[in-house]
Design an enzyme around this catalytic site. Structure first.
Site, PDB file in Angstrom:
ATOM      1  N   HIS A   1     -10.052  -0.702   4.670  1.00  0.00           N
ATOM      2  CA  HIS A   1      -9.034  -0.590   3.836  1.00  0.00           C
ATOM      3  C   HIS A   1      -9.757  -0.446   2.166  1.00  0.00           C
ATOM      4  O   HIS A   1      -9.536  -1.106   1.274  1.00  0.00           O
ATOM      5  CB  HIS A   1      -8.254  -1.897   3.513  1.00  0.00           C
ATOM      6  CG  HIS A   1      -6.746  -1.834   3.068  1.00  0.00           C
ATOM      7  ND1 HIS A   1      -6.575  -0.786   2.117  1.00  0.00           N
ATOM      8  CD2 HIS A   1      -5.620  -2.473   3.044  1.00  0.00           C
ATOM      9  CE1 HIS A   1      -5.079  -0.782   1.859  1.00  0.00           C
ATOM     10  NE2 HIS A   1      -4.720  -2.099   2.216  1.00  0.00           N
TER      11      HIS A   1
ATOM     12  N   THR B   1       0.997  -1.306   0.168  1.00  0.00           N
ATOM     13  CA  THR B   1       0.012  -0.093  -0.070  1.00  0.00           C
ATOM     14  C   THR B   1       0.794   1.204   0.134  1.00  0.00           C
ATOM     15  O   THR B   1       0.656   2.375  -0.858  1.00  0.00           O
ATOM     16  CB  THR B   1      -1.009  -0.098   1.272  1.00  0.00           C
ATOM     17  OG1 THR B   1      -1.356  -1.364   1.355  1.00  0.00           O
ATOM     18  CG2 THR B   1      -1.910   1.094   1.165  1.00  0.00           C
TER      19      THR B   1
ATOM     20  N   ARG C   1      -1.871   5.097   6.986  1.00  0.00           N
ATOM     21  CA  ARG C   1      -2.327   4.026   7.784  1.00  0.00           C
ATOM     22  C   ARG C   1      -2.163   4.212   9.177  1.00  0.00           C
ATOM     23  O   ARG C   1      -1.140   4.511   9.424  1.00  0.00           O
ATOM     24  CB  ARG C   1      -1.364   2.795   7.107  1.00  0.00           C
ATOM     25  CG  ARG C   1      -1.730   1.540   7.871  1.00  0.00           C
ATOM     26  CD  ARG C   1      -1.117   0.125   7.325  1.00  0.00           C
ATOM     27  NE  ARG C   1      -1.995  -0.042   5.857  1.00  0.00           N
ATOM     28  CZ  ARG C   1      -1.557  -1.116   5.130  1.00  0.00           C
ATOM     29  NH1 ARG C   1      -0.425  -1.932   5.609  1.00  0.00           N
ATOM     30  NH2 ARG C   1      -2.173  -1.427   4.008  1.00  0.00           N
TER      31      ARG C   1
HETATM   32  N1   CP Z   1      -2.550  -5.563   1.047  1.00  0.00           N
HETATM   33  C1   CP Z   1      -1.944  -4.795   1.958  1.00  0.00           C
HETATM   34  O1   CP Z   1      -2.489  -3.810   2.627  1.00  0.00           O
HETATM   35  O2   CP Z   1      -0.581  -4.910   1.998  1.00  0.00           O
HETATM   36  P1   CP Z   1       0.381  -4.189   2.789  1.00  0.00           P
HETATM   37  O3   CP Z   1       0.213  -4.553   4.233  1.00  0.00           O
HETATM   38  O4   CP Z   1       2.007  -4.752   2.347  1.00  0.00           O
HETATM   39  O5   CP Z   1       0.480  -2.665   2.459  1.00  0.00           O
END
Ligand code: CP
Length: 336
Positions: A134, A57, A106
């Site tokens: 998300h 992300t 995040r």
């Molecule tokens: N799918 C996803 O959110 O992956 P990351 O945690 O690596 O960002």
């Protein structure tokens, strides 16, 4: 979805927003593949604020902004920000929105990104808030689903999907359930240990949308008549006692033998990633990597173009980015 809007929840989207986003994403493909470049966001700055671990992300949001010509400033981990000194999310938002034209964030707490956004002077995109949502992952997942099943002569209306694993804490499946509520006649099989079942609000939302929902703890029968198998990781970071996660790891493993025995021949295999490849988990075995129906790395590639499209729509350049197109000058292994 209007220019300048925060993207906090998938509930903000209507079906025509999704169509606009996906059409814009299609137009981004040559830029994402570096067959062309555009400098439409030259001078703009993305604040990429990741207060929780991320690979896809964070990097894909940053890359998407760079590919549109903008610059990226990052903060990674709470421990390297002044949040550890007791600064509030609201003050942090006031400060960072003075340095950025748009922010991706995040954070491990549910609702934290919305709290941050309420004090921000620029648009904020939720890159994942605890086990809540998300939204950009759900958008890239649905974009992938559409591409994959259209190639198989099917549509999202009438989709058959099994969601497997940690459905309680997995924010990607929460957002995906909400997104599927915009479509018709979807059949959803929810496969999890009882303790990690999909929260009632998402089940109710699916049922209110008229979808058929099955809840089960049995893997093999659940994957036998679906278009999409959507596997997820046990979200150990959400457990108060991480050892509790050991009880569930490895409970639902998909490998080539199980796929061959139980799935229809063209069933698409998806996962938001990261997949947990430790021996005790291994929810998607590496022996599936040669299976052409494994779409997990098409998902990650699609994440780039969907996030480029989100930036273009929020910053109101979706109609003009092609006016700034240039040829690339370097060797591109995709085109030789
Ligand atoms: N799918 C996803 O959110 O992956 P990351 O945690 O690596 O960002």
């Amino acid at each position: 979805m209007s220019g300048g809007a925060h993207i906090l929840s998938i509930e903000q989207f209507h079906r025509d927003d999704i169509e606009t986003l996906f059409i814009t994403a299609d137009r981004m493909e040559p830029y994402a593949q570096r067959r062309k470049m555009t400098r439409v966001l030259e001078g703009a700055i993305l604040g990429n604020m990741f207060f929780e671990a991320s690979t896809r992300t964070r990097i894909s949001f940053g890359s998407a902004f760079n590919l549109l010509g903008g610059e990226v400033r990052e903060s990674v981990g709470t421990e390297s920000s002044s949040l550890v000194k007791g600064e509030s999310l609201a003050d942090t938002a006031r400060v960072l929105s003075g340095y950025s034209d748009i922010i991706c964030m995040r954070h491990p707490l549910e609702g934290s990104v919305a709290e941050f956004a309420s004090a921000s002077r620029v648009p904020v995109i939720n890159g994942g808030d605890g086990s809540n949502e998300h939204p950009s992952q759900a958008l890239l997942d649905l974009y992938t689903i559409q591409k994959e099943i259209m190639a198989r002569g099917r549509t999202i209306d009438g989709l058959r999907i099994a969601m497997i694993g940690d459905l309680r804490y997995g924010r990607t499946v929460h957002s995906l359930c909400k997104l599927l509520c915009l479509y018709e006649r979807v059949r959803v099989v929810l496969v999890s240990p009882r303790e990690l079942a999909m929260p009632e609000q998402y089940v109710e939302a699916l049922q209110t949308a008229g979808h058929h929902v099955t809840i089960t703890e049995e893997l093999e029968s659940s994957i036998s008549s679906v278009d999409i198998v959507y596997s997820t990781r046990i979200q150990e970071e959400r457990f108060q006692d991480r050892q509790q996660a050991d009880l569930y790891r490895g409970r639902f493993r998909l490998n080539q033998a199980i796929y061959t025995r139980h799935c229809e021949p063209n069933t698409v295999i998806m996962h938001p990633l990261p997949r947990d490849s430790r021996a005790e988990a291994n929810e998607l075995d590496r022996d599936l990597d040669q299976n052409p129906n494994l779409a997990i790395f098409r998902q990650t590639d699609n994440g780039l173009i969907v996030r480029m499209a989100l930036f273009a729509l929020i910053l109101d350049v979706a109609g003009i980015f092609e006016n700034y197109a240039q040829d690339v000058r370097w060797y591109n292994p995709r085109i030789g």
